[in-house]
Scaffold this active site. Sequence first.
Site, PDB file in Angstrom:
ATOM      1  N   SER A 124      43.093  49.426  33.895  1.00 49.33           N
ATOM      2  CA  SER A 124      43.918  48.281  34.732  1.00 49.33           C
ATOM      3  C   SER A 124      44.585  47.735  33.568  1.00 49.33           C
ATOM      4  O   SER A 124      46.117  47.056  33.812  1.00 49.33           O
ATOM      5  CB  SER A 124      42.701  47.452  35.219  1.00 49.33           C
ATOM      6  OG  SER A 124      41.874  47.428  34.155  1.00 49.33           O
ATOM      7  N   GLU A 156      46.054  28.756  38.050  1.00 55.92           N
ATOM      8  CA  GLU A 156      45.154  29.275  37.035  1.00 55.92           C
ATOM      9  C   GLU A 156      45.012  30.129  36.261  1.00 55.92           C
ATOM     10  O   GLU A 156      45.328  31.164  36.820  1.00 55.92           O
ATOM     11  CB  GLU A 156      43.325  28.946  37.435  1.00 55.92           C
ATOM     12  CG  GLU A 156      43.088  29.921  37.956  1.00 55.92           C
ATOM     13  CD  GLU A 156      43.949  31.257  39.086  1.00 55.92           C
ATOM     14  OE1 GLU A 156      44.421  30.669  39.993  1.00 55.92           O
ATOM     15  OE2 GLU A 156      43.762  32.296  38.810  1.00 55.92           O
ATOM     16  N   LYS A 211      48.022  42.628  36.961  1.00 50.66           N
ATOM     17  CA  LYS A 211      47.968  42.027  37.621  1.00 50.66           C
ATOM     18  C   LYS A 211      49.900  41.592  38.549  1.00 50.66           C
ATOM     19  O   LYS A 211      49.211  40.499  39.807  1.00 50.66           O
ATOM     20  CB  LYS A 211      47.511  40.735  36.689  1.00 50.66           C
ATOM     21  CG  LYS A 211      46.145  40.495  36.464  1.00 50.66           C
ATOM     22  CD  LYS A 211      46.186  39.605  35.847  1.00 50.66           C
ATOM     23  CE  LYS A 211      44.701  38.887  35.833  1.00 50.66           C
ATOM     24  NZ  LYS A 211      43.525  40.129  34.924  1.00 50.66           N
TER      25      LYS A 211
HETATM   26  C1  LIG Z   1      42.030  40.274  34.834  1.00 46.81           C
HETATM   27  C2  LIG Z   1      41.761  41.848  34.258  1.00 46.81           C
HETATM   28  C3  LIG Z   1      40.953  42.351  35.385  1.00 46.81           C
HETATM   29  C4  LIG Z   1      39.866  41.690  36.168  1.00 46.81           C
HETATM   30  O1  LIG Z   1      40.597  41.265  37.255  1.00 46.81           O
HETATM   31  P1  LIG Z   1      40.413  42.161  38.781  1.00 46.81           P
HETATM   32  O2  LIG Z   1      40.754  40.620  39.900  1.00 46.81           O
HETATM   33  O3  LIG Z   1      39.069  41.896  39.338  1.00 46.81           O
HETATM   34  O4  LIG Z   1      41.365  43.368  39.191  1.00 46.81           O
HETATM   35  C5  LIG Z   1      40.141  43.379  34.905  1.00 46.81           C
HETATM   36  N1  LIG Z   1      41.675  44.311  33.929  1.00 46.81           N
HETATM   37  C6  LIG Z   1      42.208  43.216  33.358  1.00 46.81           C
HETATM   38  C7  LIG Z   1      43.031  44.457  32.040  1.00 46.81           C
HETATM   39  C8  LIG Z   1      42.775  42.226  33.311  1.00 46.81           C
HETATM   40  O5  LIG Z   1      43.360  41.446  32.966  1.00 46.81           O
END
Ligand SMILES: *Cc1c(COP(=O)(O)O)cnc(C)c1O
Length: 396
Positions: free
Chosen positions: A382, A115, A93
């Site tokens: 992610s 948000e 993020k």
């Molecule tokens: C917020 C988050 C997501 C989902 O958000 P996307 O906009 O779909 O990438 C996925 N993985 C993690 C670790 C997150 O913090």
Amino acid sequence: MNLNYNAPDENGRFGPYGGAFVPEILIPELRSVQAAFEQFWPDAEFQNQYLHLLKTYVGRPTALTFAERLSEELGAGRIFLKREDLCHTGAHKINNTIGQILLARRMGKTRIIAETGAGQHGVATATVAARFGLQCVVYMGAEDMRRQALNVARMQLLGAEVRPATSGSQTLKDATNEAIRDWVSNPSDTFYIIGSVVGPHPYPMMVRTFHQVIGEEVQLQLKDKTGRSLPDVLIACVGGGSNAIGMFYPFIPHPEVKMFGVEAAGEGLEGQHAATLSKGSMGVLHGAMSYLLQDHEGQISLAHSISAGLDYPGVGPEHSWLMDLGRVTYLAETDEAALRGVILLSKTEGIIPALETAHAIAALEKIVPEVASDSVIVINCSGRGDKDMQTIMDHL
Ligand SMILES: *Cc1c(COP(=O)(O)O)cnc(C)c1O
């Protein structure tokens, strides 16, 4: 499909999706954000500053890790993990919040709003606001504040004010409504940092651009490790869709690269879930046309997922378009499958993934048998699982 993929158009449309469905007063604001983005993104000094921060503050490039034991365990070719979990604050993020706060500064804005659902985007925003000394207000559902007290404390420690959203289900969609309301009241000094490829134009395009470094690094790193810059398969989890599009985007013009987005099937697709693309229908939410979960009267349904980051009844408009085009295949994995995914990656690779990421890991069981046995597969890791340990322990 058309290999000259060039979306969105000048109105922010991805086919029939996207656009800007907002109160009149925000139209000039959105135009000035877009003008600033178009002016500064190509600017060499802006690029240098953005790339310098990614390197020295975020920790990029993130590693591309060959998952040897996971590949063996699943009888797959070669699986690689793109390690966004190694970014500062523990997930992808921050690539986006760095980009947006640099833009806010160029525009002379002094106040940041955001948000947040589980608090991950709130933390990533409070982090960069602290780094640049800007005032920061984060809207968060009152229910989410109770569930995610640790992230509330983090944001406060970073100097942000966390304001509870007390309407509706007191979760992310209500926090987003409050943030939009704040922006309508304070358009001149305030910059709204949106946390995924959602919201009105130009946000889906802008957020995608700030994350496309993920896919660009994968191209270079794969070339280095395998001699080829194109994988056979890409897999990423999809909440709003930012980590997925950040990895997919540079590969869209290469039809030989198969791409899979994985949504949250929650308790199952017949029960409570957050599988917007698999089960939703077209409508407008938070300023854009896209697929969303709604009842027959157009009331937004309550989403459910074990992972707070996938627990959203909408999805980025570009994903709706890529699904319709048949360019990306979208699957959904349940809470239970995600928990199995956490265990699988932890035990085979020594990497505890976020519950969001675990949905992408879980999907391997469906995808591996469908692709050639020598496939090069890249999964976007992610985020890291530290934030989810309590939830994981409660369920195991
Ligand atoms: C917020 C988050 C997501 C989902 O958000 P996307 O906009 O779909 O990438 C996925 N993985 C993690 C670790 C997150 O913090």
